[in-house]
Motif scaffolding. Structure first.
Motif, PDB file in Angstrom:
ATOM      1  N   LEU A 169       0.830  -1.210   0.000  1.00 46.97           N
ATOM      2  CA  LEU A 169       0.000   0.000   0.000  1.00 46.97           C
ATOM      3  C   LEU A 169       0.862   1.256   0.000  1.00 46.97           C
ATOM      4  N   TYR A 170       1.916   1.241   0.802  1.00 50.61           N
ATOM      5  CA  TYR A 170       2.792   2.406   0.890  1.00 50.61           C
ATOM      6  C   TYR A 170       3.440   2.693  -0.458  1.00 50.61           C
ATOM      7  N   LYS A 171       3.930   1.651  -1.101  1.00 52.68           N
ATOM      8  CA  LYS A 171       4.607   1.832  -2.384  1.00 52.68           C
ATOM      9  C   LYS A 171       3.656   2.363  -3.450  1.00 52.68           C
ATOM     10  N   ARG A 172       2.415   1.873  -3.456  1.00 53.67           N
ATOM     11  CA  ARG A 172       1.464   2.234  -4.500  1.00 53.67           C
ATOM     12  C   ARG A 172       0.740   3.554  -4.236  1.00 53.67           C
ATOM     13  N   PRO A 180       2.653  17.811   1.503  1.00 57.39           N
ATOM     14  CA  PRO A 180       1.806  17.775   2.704  1.00 57.39           C
ATOM     15  C   PRO A 180       0.741  16.686   2.677  1.00 57.39           C
ATOM     16  N   ASP A 181       0.243  16.351   1.469  1.00 53.04           N
ATOM     17  CA  ASP A 181      -0.832  15.355   1.381  1.00 53.04           C
ATOM     18  C   ASP A 181      -0.342  14.000   0.883  1.00 53.04           C
ATOM     19  N   MET A 182       0.958  13.730   1.036  1.00 49.73           N
ATOM     20  CA  MET A 182       1.544  12.513   0.465  1.00 49.73           C
ATOM     21  C   MET A 182       0.981  11.231   1.080  1.00 49.73           C
ATOM     22  N   PHE A 183       0.464  11.305   2.327  1.00 45.23           N
ATOM     23  CA  PHE A 183      -0.041  10.107   2.994  1.00 45.23           C
ATOM     24  C   PHE A 183      -1.568   9.983   2.959  1.00 45.23           C
ATOM     25  N   ASN A 184      -2.235  10.962   2.364  1.00 46.35           N
ATOM     26  CA  ASN A 184      -3.701  10.981   2.436  1.00 46.35           C
ATOM     27  C   ASN A 184      -4.353   9.745   1.813  1.00 46.35           C
ATOM     28  N   LYS A 185      -3.790   9.242   0.717  1.00 48.99           N
ATOM     29  CA  LYS A 185      -4.418   8.121   0.018  1.00 48.99           C
ATOM     30  C   LYS A 185      -4.331   6.809   0.791  1.00 48.99           C
ATOM     31  N   LEU A 186      -3.575   6.801   1.867  1.00 45.06           N
ATOM     32  CA  LEU A 186      -3.507   5.582   2.677  1.00 45.06           C
ATOM     33  C   LEU A 186      -4.827   5.268   3.376  1.00 45.06           C
ATOM     34  N   ILE A 188      -7.263   4.284   1.960  1.00 43.03           N
ATOM     35  CA  ILE A 188      -7.730   3.066   1.284  1.00 43.03           C
ATOM     36  C   ILE A 188      -7.352   1.840   2.117  1.00 43.03           C
ATOM     37  N   GLY A 189      -6.157   1.854   2.693  1.00 41.26           N
ATOM     38  CA  GLY A 189      -5.738   0.747   3.548  1.00 41.26           C
ATOM     39  C   GLY A 189      -6.627   0.611   4.768  1.00 41.26           C
ATOM     40  N   SER A 190      -6.985   1.742   5.386  1.00 41.96           N
ATOM     41  CA  SER A 190      -7.874   1.685   6.549  1.00 41.96           C
ATOM     42  C   SER A 190      -9.264   1.196   6.170  1.00 41.96           C
ATOM     43  N   ALA A 191      -9.716   1.523   4.961  1.00 43.00           N
ATOM     44  CA  ALA A 191     -11.026   1.032   4.504  1.00 43.00           C
ATOM     45  C   ALA A 191     -11.028  -0.492   4.437  1.00 43.00           C
ATOM     46  N   ILE A 192      -9.918  -1.067   3.970  1.00 50.89           N
ATOM     47  CA  ILE A 192      -9.792  -2.531   3.946  1.00 50.89           C
ATOM     48  C   ILE A 192      -9.814  -3.070   5.375  1.00 50.89           C
ATOM     49  N   CYS A 193      -9.123  -2.383   6.270  1.00 51.84           N
ATOM     50  CA  CYS A 193      -9.057  -2.832   7.667  1.00 51.84           C
ATOM     51  C   CYS A 193     -10.423  -2.790   8.345  1.00 51.84           C
ATOM     52  N   ILE A 194     -11.275  -1.844   7.958  1.00 54.61           N
ATOM     53  CA  ILE A 194     -12.618  -1.789   8.525  1.00 54.61           C
ATOM     54  C   ILE A 194     -13.381  -3.062   8.181  1.00 54.61           C
ATOM     55  N   GLY A 195     -13.290  -3.488   6.920  1.00 59.15           N
ATOM     56  CA  GLY A 195     -13.943  -4.734   6.504  1.00 59.15           C
ATOM     57  C   GLY A 195     -13.404  -5.937   7.253  1.00 59.15           C
ATOM     58  N   GLU A 273      10.044   0.076  -0.047  1.00 62.92           N
ATOM     59  CA  GLU A 273       9.206  -0.187   1.123  1.00 62.92           C
ATOM     60  C   GLU A 273       8.512  -1.548   1.051  1.00 62.92           C
ATOM     61  N   GLU A 274       8.112  -1.957  -0.137  1.00 64.19           N
ATOM     62  CA  GLU A 274       7.422  -3.241  -0.287  1.00 64.19           C
ATOM     63  C   GLU A 274       8.366  -4.396   0.009  1.00 64.19           C
ATOM     64  N   ALA A 275       9.570  -4.357  -0.576  1.00 65.02           N
ATOM     65  CA  ALA A 275      10.549  -5.429  -0.355  1.00 65.02           C
ATOM     66  C   ALA A 275      11.040  -5.421   1.094  1.00 65.02           C
ATOM     67  N   THR A 276      11.152  -4.232   1.697  1.00 67.20           N
ATOM     68  CA  THR A 276      11.563  -4.141   3.092  1.00 67.20           C
ATOM     69  C   THR A 276      10.515  -4.767   4.012  1.00 67.20           C
ATOM     70  N   SER A 277       9.248  -4.494   3.717  1.00 71.59           N
ATOM     71  CA  SER A 277       8.181  -5.087   4.524  1.00 71.59           C
ATOM     72  C   SER A 277       8.174  -6.605   4.397  1.00 71.59           C
ATOM     73  N   LEU A 278       8.488  -7.101   3.218  1.00 67.43           N
ATOM     74  CA  LEU A 278       8.593  -8.558   3.040  1.00 67.43           C
ATOM     75  C   LEU A 278       9.756  -9.103   3.861  1.00 67.43           C
ATOM     76  N   LEU A 279      10.825  -8.314   3.977  1.00 71.84           N
ATOM     77  CA  LEU A 279      11.968  -8.718   4.803  1.00 71.84           C
ATOM     78  C   LEU A 279      11.540  -8.862   6.258  1.00 71.84           C
ATOM     79  N   VAL A 280      10.745  -7.902   6.738  1.00 71.31           N
ATOM     80  CA  VAL A 280      10.206  -7.992   8.101  1.00 71.31           C
ATOM     81  C   VAL A 280       9.329  -9.237   8.234  1.00 71.31           C
ATOM     82  N   GLY A 281       8.551  -9.519   7.181  1.00 73.92           N
ATOM     83  CA  GLY A 281       7.662 -10.680   7.206  1.00 73.92           C
ATOM     84  C   GLY A 281       8.385 -12.006   7.282  1.00 73.92           C
ATOM     85  N   LEU A 282       9.676 -12.030   6.907  1.00 74.48           N
ATOM     86  CA  LEU A 282      10.425 -13.296   6.955  1.00 74.48           C
ATOM     87  C   LEU A 282      10.580 -13.804   8.387  1.00 74.48           C
TER      88      LEU A 282
END
Length: 432
Positions: A169-172, A180-186, A188-195, A273-282
């Protein structure tokens, strides 16, 4: 108080038990949501111009320290089942607030997201004692290692999915150029989390309602911290006290490891950020593999052997991750780091499964909820300390001119005394 014979009369077959599947799924979905939001905040904390991950971790940990005692009191006084359900309803509300925090990030900044992080941890604080304390009341003693193994395995599978989704989500959704509004589109991630939170609330309804463990207990102010009954128990049972302290230190060092891996990926390994998060997931993959292995080994080896072996494994893999070459790159390389992170997770699971079963089985039934709450309080006190410690270790690494993965050596040195000196008392528990 439940007798040993009554405990043995509880179900031992998990595959056909609706309560088990309800609890397993509820925990999975909750862990997924927690890690999507937390990893997004950690990635944002790096992007703010300075590495603020340690302070974000501190914000996440504070509610567990403040409210775990009261959460444990509620878990013993009332049935754990409705507390689990109400906690999941609260998760829906928190995820709605998370959506608003991202949507208006350009106006309120990190105050909004960090406030939601605090509220998310508060919801998890009240969910925790019921989640773990209910297992010995739902299932027989013989089923506990397997139930815990599956719970740990699926929890860390949720962590993998959550952390990786956060990176994706961060990468996309976050542009490369700061604004100033670089994080606003995130949002969408919270909308998924609500479901996901709605789904977790529905699955929590499958958990069988159990009787309150100690319905006549009265609230006193010591329930906010460590109650008198728990203090009395821990003073009498030093083996249980030592196990709690070891658990606390383990979670402290585990929490320092996560932001270190984030920096390792975005820094020396030059990943996005995506590959780094996968590294954390290992690490979570390793724990997911190690969880059923740990529950299986419980049948053949004493908890003392497994805990000691797991601790030494943690020390070895952390030390391996800390090595660097003349160019200040990780000596293991990218693939070597991946294998070491998986190995670290396996060692952590082999260590944690027998310790968790011990902490669930050891206390009297009437005190299980408050003991689990005290364990959470101690664990998250360790996690709270981990935030400032990470910032200190990062400062030391920068001052010495060493790469960020040298922090892994500092973490290994924290675990080393446990590996050398700690031994769980193998004496069978004959009286609750």
């Amino acid at each position: 108080m439940e007798s040993a014979s009554q405990a043995e009369d509880l179900p031992t077959h998990l595959s056909t038990n609706p309560s088990f599947w309800g609890m397993l799924t509820t925990q999975f979905l909750g862990a997924f949501n927690d890690n999507v939001f937390k990893q997004l905040v950690l990635l944002m904390a790096i992007s703010e111009g300075a590495d603020l991950q340690g302070w974000a971790t501190l914000v996440f940990s504070v509610p567990f320290v403040l409210f775990s005692g009261y959460a444990g009191f509620l878990s013993d006084k009332y049935s754990k089942t409705p507390i689990i359900v109400y906690s999941k309803v609260a998760e829906i509300v928190v995820m709605l607030l998370g959506l608003l925090a991202f949507l208006f990030y350009d106006q309120i900044g990190m105050i909004g997201t960090w406030t939601v992080l605090f509220l998310m941890a508060t919801q998890s604080t009240f969910f925790g004692p019921g989640k773990y304390g209910i297992l010995p009341e739902l299932f027989g003693t013989k089923a506990l290692p397997r139930a815990n193994g599956l719970m740990v395995m699926t929890t860390f599978l949720a962590i993998i999915f959550g952390v990786v989704m956060a990176g994706n989500l961060y990468k996309r959704l976050v542009p490369d150029e700061p604004s100033p509004d670089m994080f606003n589109k995130l949002w969408i991630g919270s909308a998924i989390c609500i479901g996901i939170a709605v789904g977790g609330t529905l699955t929590s309804l499958l958990v069988r309602r159990i009787k309150p463990a100690q319905p006549d207990t009265k609230f006193t102010w010591d329930n906010i911290g460590i109650s008198y009954d728990i203090r009395k128990l821990l003073m009498k049972d030093r083996v249980l006290l030592n196990a709690l302290l070891v658990s606390c230190v383990f979670w402290m060092v585990s929490t320092i490891a996560m932001p270190t891996v984030n920096r390792l990926g975005l820094g020396p390994l030059k990943l996005d950020e995506e590959a780094t998060s996968l590294l954390v997931g290992l690490i979570a993959i390793g724990i997911m593999v190690g969880a059923p292995l740990g529950s299986l080994l419980c049948r053949f080896f004493s908890p003392r052997i497994l805990i000691t072996g797991g601790l030494w494994g943690i020390v070895v893999f952390l030390a391996a991750l800390s090595l660097w070459d003349g160019m200040q790159s990780p000596l293991l390389g990218l693939n070597g780091c991946r294998l070491a992170l998986v190995g670290l997770g396996i060692a952590a699971a082999i260590y944690s499964i027998p310790l968790q079963v011990f902490l669930q089985e050891r206390p009297p039934n009437a005190l299980k909820g408050r003991l689990i709450a005290t364990m959470n309080q101690g664990n998250f006190l360790g996690m709270l300390l981990a935030g400032p410690l990470y910032q200190l270790f990062e400062l030391i690494a920068n001052s010495l001119g060493t790469p960020i993965n040298s922090v892994f050596l500092m973490i290994a040195l924290l675990v080393l005394p446990l590996a050398i000196f700690y031994r769980l008392d193998p004496t069978p528990i004959t009286e609750k």
